[in-house]
Design a protein around this motif. Structure first.
Motif, PDB file in Angstrom:
ATOM      1  N   GLU A 117     -18.666 -37.176  39.152  1.00 50.53           N
ATOM      2  CA  GLU A 117     -18.934 -36.105  38.178  1.00 50.53           C
ATOM      3  C   GLU A 117     -19.798 -36.579  37.011  1.00 50.53           C
ATOM      4  O   GLU A 117     -20.265 -35.759  36.218  1.00 50.53           O
ATOM      5  N   LEU A 118     -20.034 -37.877  36.887  1.00 50.93           N
ATOM      6  CA  LEU A 118     -20.798 -38.385  35.746  1.00 50.93           C
ATOM      7  C   LEU A 118     -22.299 -38.200  35.970  1.00 50.93           C
ATOM      8  O   LEU A 118     -22.819 -38.520  37.041  1.00 50.93           O
ATOM      9  N   PRO A 119     -23.032 -37.710  34.955  1.00 48.70           N
ATOM     10  CA  PRO A 119     -24.473 -37.556  35.094  1.00 48.70           C
ATOM     11  C   PRO A 119     -25.169 -38.909  35.152  1.00 48.70           C
ATOM     12  O   PRO A 119     -24.737 -39.879  34.527  1.00 48.70           O
ATOM     13  N   VAL A 120     -26.266 -38.951  35.908  1.00 49.77           N
ATOM     14  CA  VAL A 120     -27.026 -40.188  36.099  1.00 49.77           C
ATOM     15  C   VAL A 120     -28.395 -40.046  35.427  1.00 49.77           C
ATOM     16  O   VAL A 120     -29.098 -39.054  35.626  1.00 49.77           O
ATOM     17  N   THR A 121     -28.750 -41.053  34.643  1.00 52.47           N
ATOM     18  CA  THR A 121     -30.090 -41.173  34.061  1.00 52.47           C
ATOM     19  C   THR A 121     -30.844 -42.268  34.805  1.00 52.47           C
ATOM     20  O   THR A 121     -30.315 -43.368  35.000  1.00 52.47           O
ATOM     21  N   PHE A 122     -32.085 -41.975  35.211  1.00 50.96           N
ATOM     22  CA  PHE A 122     -32.961 -42.992  35.806  1.00 50.96           C
ATOM     23  C   PHE A 122     -33.757 -43.619  34.668  1.00 50.96           C
ATOM     24  O   PHE A 122     -34.510 -42.935  33.970  1.00 50.96           O
ATOM     25  N   HIS A 123     -33.581 -44.928  34.467  1.00 47.65           N
ATOM     26  CA  HIS A 123     -34.118 -45.572  33.264  1.00 47.65           C
ATOM     27  C   HIS A 123     -35.599 -45.906  33.402  1.00 47.65           C
ATOM     28  O   HIS A 123     -36.303 -45.368  34.256  1.00 47.65           O
ATOM     29  N   ARG A 124     -36.076 -46.792  32.537  1.00 47.35           N
ATOM     30  CA  ARG A 124     -37.520 -47.025  32.437  1.00 47.35           C
ATOM     31  C   ARG A 124     -38.129 -47.785  33.615  1.00 47.35           C
ATOM     32  O   ARG A 124     -39.313 -48.104  33.600  1.00 47.35           O
ATOM     33  N   ALA A 125     -37.361 -48.018  34.670  1.00 48.08           N
ATOM     34  CA  ALA A 125     -37.993 -48.390  35.938  1.00 48.08           C
ATOM     35  C   ALA A 125     -39.029 -47.330  36.309  1.00 48.08           C
ATOM     36  O   ALA A 125     -40.020 -47.614  36.988  1.00 48.08           O
ATOM     37  N   PHE A 126     -38.822 -46.117  35.805  1.00 47.84           N
ATOM     38  CA  PHE A 126     -39.773 -45.011  36.001  1.00 47.84           C
ATOM     39  C   PHE A 126     -41.178 -45.402  35.539  1.00 47.84           C
ATOM     40  O   PHE A 126     -42.170 -45.000  36.159  1.00 47.84           O
ATOM     41  N   ASP A 127     -41.260 -46.191  34.468  1.00 49.13           N
ATOM     42  CA  ASP A 127     -42.559 -46.555  33.896  1.00 49.13           C
ATOM     43  C   ASP A 127     -43.327 -47.540  34.768  1.00 49.13           C
ATOM     44  O   ASP A 127     -44.518 -47.751  34.551  1.00 49.13           O
ATOM     45  N   THR A 128     -42.661 -48.149  35.743  1.00 53.61           N
ATOM     46  CA  THR A 128     -43.337 -49.098  36.632  1.00 53.61           C
ATOM     47  C   THR A 128     -43.993 -48.389  37.815  1.00 53.61           C
ATOM     48  O   THR A 128     -44.714 -49.026  38.590  1.00 53.61           O
ATOM     49  N   LEU A 129     -43.751 -47.084  37.956  1.00 52.43           N
ATOM     50  CA  LEU A 129     -44.216 -46.343  39.124  1.00 52.43           C
ATOM     51  C   LEU A 129     -45.613 -45.780  38.880  1.00 52.43           C
ATOM     52  O   LEU A 129     -45.887 -45.217  37.823  1.00 52.43           O
ATOM     53  N   ALA A 130     -46.485 -45.922  39.873  1.00 51.99           N
ATOM     54  CA  ALA A 130     -47.879 -45.495  39.717  1.00 51.99           C
ATOM     55  C   ALA A 130     -48.007 -43.973  39.673  1.00 51.99           C
ATOM     56  O   ALA A 130     -48.938 -43.449  39.055  1.00 51.99           O
ATOM     57  N   ASP A 131     -47.098 -43.257  40.328  1.00 51.88           N
ATOM     58  CA  ASP A 131     -47.213 -41.803  40.454  1.00 51.88           C
ATOM     59  C   ASP A 131     -45.974 -41.137  39.856  1.00 51.88           C
ATOM     60  O   ASP A 131     -44.990 -40.893  40.566  1.00 51.88           O
ATOM     61  N   PRO A 132     -45.985 -40.848  38.544  1.00 51.22           N
ATOM     62  CA  PRO A 132     -44.789 -40.283  37.920  1.00 51.22           C
ATOM     63  C   PRO A 132     -44.418 -38.905  38.458  1.00 51.22           C
ATOM     64  O   PRO A 132     -43.230 -38.589  38.569  1.00 51.22           O
ATOM     65  N   GLN A 133     -45.419 -38.084  38.826  1.00 51.65           N
ATOM     66  CA  GLN A 133     -45.106 -36.758  39.363  1.00 51.65           C
ATOM     67  C   GLN A 133     -44.332 -36.874  40.678  1.00 51.65           C
ATOM     68  O   GLN A 133     -43.349 -36.160  40.897  1.00 51.65           O
ATOM     69  N   ARG A 134     -44.777 -37.792  41.527  1.00 51.17           N
ATOM     70  CA  ARG A 134     -44.074 -38.012  42.797  1.00 51.17           C
ATOM     71  C   ARG A 134     -42.649 -38.499  42.544  1.00 51.17           C
ATOM     72  O   ARG A 134     -41.708 -38.090  43.243  1.00 51.17           O
ATOM     73  N   ALA A 135     -42.482 -39.364  41.551  1.00 57.64           N
ATOM     74  CA  ALA A 135     -41.151 -39.865  41.221  1.00 57.64           C
ATOM     75  C   ALA A 135     -40.234 -38.730  40.773  1.00 57.64           C
ATOM     76  O   ALA A 135     -39.058 -38.672  41.165  1.00 57.64           O
TER      77      ALA A 135
END
Length: 244
Positions: A117-135
């Motif tokens: 039931e706990l919400p999940v946040t995806f952290h700044r590993a997101f910033d390492t991805l070349a295609d943020p829209q795809r992520a």
């Protein structure tokens, strides 16, 4: 659009007291923020949850420094830590994983299942991805609640907000200062995340490791004045919209 939340990243009991005094919207709890943050101890999580006046505590689960491509045994450790975070009474999980330059969907799927039931946040590993829209398109159907994205590239940040289209929250973090808050808010983010750190004197008499040499003079902790300034600036930036 609703209010933009302020999440304060803290790593010690002092930071917890600051978060409670200021009345921030959410706490991200980790340790070793100088290394980008690592999983805190069970004792620190329990202390956070039991701190009087503390807002919801979301716990960073990151088993080691470095990149976000995890081996199977590291994934097992992440899932075990998540079970402990839930048992300690935390309000959310913060995690991230990357495989071959994309979101590690298998890891995230298992994390969301373990979080329950706990919400999940995806952290700044997101910033390492070349295609943020795809992520974004990968993370939405996996059930992730929000993404933490760098505040230093406002065009990329705004692009993530557009791609999210209200389906997943976008939170701006990394390099947040009071003078940048107005510009960050204008991208349409749902939240701002900051650690608001300063260095306090804490000399070390012996060398404890390659990053803790003898004679080191300080350690980082939460700067209450800086955190309060960011929060006040954020509230002020939203005031006209709230009265529109």
């Amino acid at each position: 659009m609703g209010m933009v939340d302020f999440e304060l990243a803290v790593q010690d009991t002092h930071g917890l007291r600051v978060a409670a005094r200021l009345g921030v919207d959410r706490v991200e709890l980790g340790t070793a923020l100088a290394l980008g943050g690592l999983t805190p101890s069970r004792g620190l999580i329990e202390t956070a949850v039991e701190t009087p006046g503390i807002p919801p505590v979301h716990v960073l689960v990151r088993p080691r420094p470095g990149g976000f491509d995890y081996e199977p045994d590291e994934t097992t450790l992440i899932l075990r830590d998540i079970r402990n975070v839930r048992a300690a009474g935390a309000a959310g999980i913060v995690v991230g994983g990357v495989r071959e330059g994309r979101v590690d969907a298998d890891l995230v799927e298992r994390v969301v299942a373990a979080a329950g039931e706990l919400p999940v946040t995806f952290h700044r590993a997101f910033d390492t991805l070349a295609d943020p829209q795809r992520a974004v398109e990968t993370l939405v159907p996996l059930g992730v609640r929000r993404i933490l994205a760098s505040a230093t590239d406002l065009d990329r940040l705004a692009g993530a907000v557009d791609a999210a289209a209200g389906r997943i929250e976008i939170m701006a973090g990394g390099g947040v200062r009071p003078d940048l808050v107005d510009e960050i808010v204008r991208t349409g983010v749902d939240a701002i995340h900051a650690s608001a750190k300063h260095t306090v004197g804490a000399p070390v008499g012996v060398t404890l490791g390659s990053s803790a040499q003898a004679g080191s003079q300080g350690r980082e902790t939460t700067d209450e004045r800086q955190a309060a300034q960011i929060m006040a600036t954020l509230r002020l930036a939203q005031a006209p919209r709230n009265h529109a």
